[in-house]
Design an enzyme around this catalytic site. Structure first.
Site, PDB file in Angstrom:
ATOM      1  N   GLU A  80       0.542   0.769 -10.054  1.00 27.62           N
ATOM      2  CA  GLU A  80       1.923   0.659  -9.739  1.00 27.62           C
ATOM      3  C   GLU A  80       2.617   0.957 -11.100  1.00 27.62           C
ATOM      4  O   GLU A  80       3.821   0.358 -11.027  1.00 27.62           O
ATOM      5  CB  GLU A  80       2.389  -0.598  -9.096  1.00 27.62           C
ATOM      6  CG  GLU A  80       1.491  -0.626  -7.719  1.00 27.62           C
ATOM      7  CD  GLU A  80       1.863  -1.956  -6.983  1.00 27.62           C
ATOM      8  OE1 GLU A  80       2.680  -2.513  -7.445  1.00 27.62           O
ATOM      9  OE2 GLU A  80       1.448  -1.871  -5.738  1.00 27.62           O
ATOM     10  N   ASN A 139      -3.867   3.641  -9.850  1.00 31.74           N
ATOM     11  CA  ASN A 139      -3.820   3.134  -8.442  1.00 31.74           C
ATOM     12  C   ASN A 139      -2.282   3.190  -8.186  1.00 31.74           C
ATOM     13  O   ASN A 139      -1.625   2.373  -9.016  1.00 31.74           O
ATOM     14  CB  ASN A 139      -4.566   1.976  -8.209  1.00 31.74           C
ATOM     15  CG  ASN A 139      -4.468   1.600  -6.741  1.00 31.74           C
ATOM     16  OD1 ASN A 139      -4.995   2.311  -5.948  1.00 31.74           O
ATOM     17  ND2 ASN A 139      -4.072   0.427  -6.169  1.00 31.74           N
ATOM     18  N   HIS A 198      -0.069   2.657   2.068  1.00 29.51           N
ATOM     19  CA  HIS A 198       0.445   1.769   2.931  1.00 29.51           C
ATOM     20  C   HIS A 198       1.560   2.417   3.886  1.00 29.51           C
ATOM     21  O   HIS A 198       2.612   2.839   3.137  1.00 29.51           O
ATOM     22  CB  HIS A 198       1.256   0.664   2.127  1.00 29.51           C
ATOM     23  CG  HIS A 198       0.297  -0.325   1.463  1.00 29.51           C
ATOM     24  ND1 HIS A 198      -0.559  -1.181   1.941  1.00 29.51           N
ATOM     25  CD2 HIS A 198       0.169  -0.325   0.190  1.00 29.51           C
ATOM     26  CE1 HIS A 198      -1.332  -1.840   1.145  1.00 29.51           C
ATOM     27  NE2 HIS A 198      -0.588  -1.405   0.015  1.00 29.51           N
ATOM     28  N   ASP A 246      -3.122   0.878   5.273  1.00 32.49           N
ATOM     29  CA  ASP A 246      -2.656   0.050   6.526  1.00 32.49           C
ATOM     30  C   ASP A 246      -1.539   0.998   7.054  1.00 32.49           C
ATOM     31  O   ASP A 246      -0.849   1.453   6.305  1.00 32.49           O
ATOM     32  CB  ASP A 246      -2.218  -1.417   6.211  1.00 32.49           C
ATOM     33  CG  ASP A 246      -1.393  -1.679   5.260  1.00 32.49           C
ATOM     34  OD1 ASP A 246      -0.603  -0.680   4.643  1.00 32.49           O
ATOM     35  OD2 ASP A 246      -1.286  -2.960   4.730  1.00 32.49           O
TER      36      ASP A 246
HETATM   37  C1  XIL Z   1      -0.703  -7.977  -2.139  1.00 34.01           C
HETATM   38  C2  XIL Z   1      -1.592  -8.824  -1.368  1.00 34.01           C
HETATM   39  O1  XIL Z   1      -2.201  -8.429  -0.176  1.00 34.01           O
HETATM   40  C3  XIL Z   1      -1.001 -10.107  -0.925  1.00 34.01           C
HETATM   41  O2  XIL Z   1      -1.825 -11.293  -0.442  1.00 34.01           O
HETATM   42  C4  XIL Z   1       0.059 -10.803  -2.162  1.00 34.01           C
HETATM   43  O3  XIL Z   1       0.759 -11.782  -1.755  1.00 34.01           O
HETATM   44  C5  XIL Z   1       0.602  -9.687  -2.777  1.00 34.01           C
HETATM   45  O4  XIL Z   1      -0.090  -8.485  -3.011  1.00 34.01           O
HETATM   46  N1  XIL Z   1       0.025  -3.199  -3.501  1.00 34.01           N
HETATM   47  C6  XIL Z   1      -1.278  -3.834  -4.237  1.00 34.01           C
HETATM   48  C7  XIL Z   1      -1.825  -5.080  -3.937  1.00 34.01           C
HETATM   49  O5  XIL Z   1      -1.749  -3.312  -5.161  1.00 34.01           O
HETATM   50  O6  XIL Z   1      -2.339  -5.882  -4.869  1.00 34.01           O
HETATM   51  C8  XIL Z   1      -0.909  -5.906  -3.021  1.00 34.01           C
HETATM   52  O7  XIL Z   1      -1.493  -6.873  -2.380  1.00 34.01           O
HETATM   53  C9  XIL Z   1      -0.210  -4.897  -1.916  1.00 34.01           C
HETATM   54  C10 XIL Z   1       0.590  -3.990  -2.549  1.00 34.01           C
END
Ligand code: XIL
Length: 299
Positions: free
Chosen positions: A127, A169, A206, A237
């Protein structure tokens, strides 16, 4: 058949899930995990705050439990993540400049060395690009150490674990026309041209049902692949688990030979970080949903 077995028959792909160490004692959870998936990503346990809570004091207890669970069952492990602006321990949040740069590189080296030979793919950097139309890097303490922090992290990871695939990523990189997607593309192109070690791009994916399905998602996957990197769908998801969208994602990945695997970001809806949107393939009781059937049929 199962998600993992079907994916394996499709050119040796994997189908994975994000896993939480504290759920490995939940029988419903592990029954689904062990039956359906052939790859795991620790959901939080390999993040910087988890693995280096105090500077130079490393804690691998929970991450090791997941790696052990997976590898003893022949599952691959995606490492997530070595360098990120978020979920940094307090000591790192307060650092800057050369001290932060060195601490970040030491973290990459130590963690990648601990897991050397055990990780299929590492999300080396997560990110790092801004949302919106700027195409710029995200402002963060790491970015303020210099624009070359990403390539420095990749070089350190390659030196520590030469056989792991090294991925960049990010999220909101599904739509090919999006400025953020284009910016990541240009970085990967630049890395390949200059010989900076990078092997894969992770699309978190996502997906939000309010916007249309990204009709150019396949173009995004194939465009990155054409740069000479693998693409992986790393945190899938989908709001309300729209079965058509899940099927589209699988079909788009299968259409691109370098799209080597798909990971869903949790097992049951109740395990999801977006639990209220019921975005996963199994309901809270562990029953298969319509989206599960759509994915298995497409695989
Ligand atoms: C999220 C987890 O699912 C949660 O449990 C945590 O509180 C916050 O992080 N992008 C990512 C992941 O790269 O690491 C994140 O995971 C979701 C968004």
């Amino acid at each position: 058949t199962t998600l993992g077995a079907s994916a394996a028959e499709r050119g040796g792909r994997y189908f994975g899930a994000a896993v939480a160490a504290n759920k490995l004692s939940d029988n419903v959870y592990t029954t689904i995990l062990n039956r359906e998936f052939n790859s795991v990503t620790p959901e939080n346990e390999m993040k910087i705050d988890a693995t280096e809570p105090n500077q130079n004091q490393f804690n691998y207890t929970n991450a090791d439990r997941i790696v052990q669970h997976a590898r003893s069952r022949g599952m691959a492990v995606r490492g997530h993540t070595l360098a990120w602006h978020s979920q940094q321990p307090g000591w790192m949040q307060n650092m800057s400049g050369t001290a932060l740069r060195n601490a970040m590189l030491n973290h990459v080296t130590q963690v990648a060395t601990h897991y050397r030979g055990q990780i299929h793919s590492w999300d080396v950097v997560n990110e790092a690009f801004a949302d919106g139309s700027s195409g710029a890097r995200r402002d963060s303490n790491l970015q303020r150490t210099g624009n070359d922090w990403i390539e420095a992290a990749f070089r350190a990871a390659r030196a520590a674990d030469p056989n792991a695939k090294l991925c960049y990523n990010d999220y909101n990189t599904d739509d090919w026309t999006h400025a953020k997607t284009q910016a990541v593309y240009r970085m990967v192109q630049d890395f390949k041209q200059r010989g900076v070690p990078i092997d894969c791009v992770g699309l978190q994916s996502h997906l939000n049902n309010q916007s249309p399905y990204p009709s150019n998602y396949r173009t995004t996957l194939s465009s990155f692949a054409a740069l000479g990197v693998d693409v992986q769908i790393t945190e899938l998801d989908i709001e309300n688990a729209n079965a058509t969208w899940y099927r589209n994602v699988v079909n788009d990945c299968l259409a691109v030979s370098r799209c080597t695997g798909i990971t869903v970001w949790g097992i049951r809806d109740s395990d999801s970080w977006r639990a209220s949107q019921n975005p996963l393939l199994f309901d809270g009781n562990g029953n298969k949903k319509a989206a599960y059937d759509a994915v298995l049929q497409a695989l």
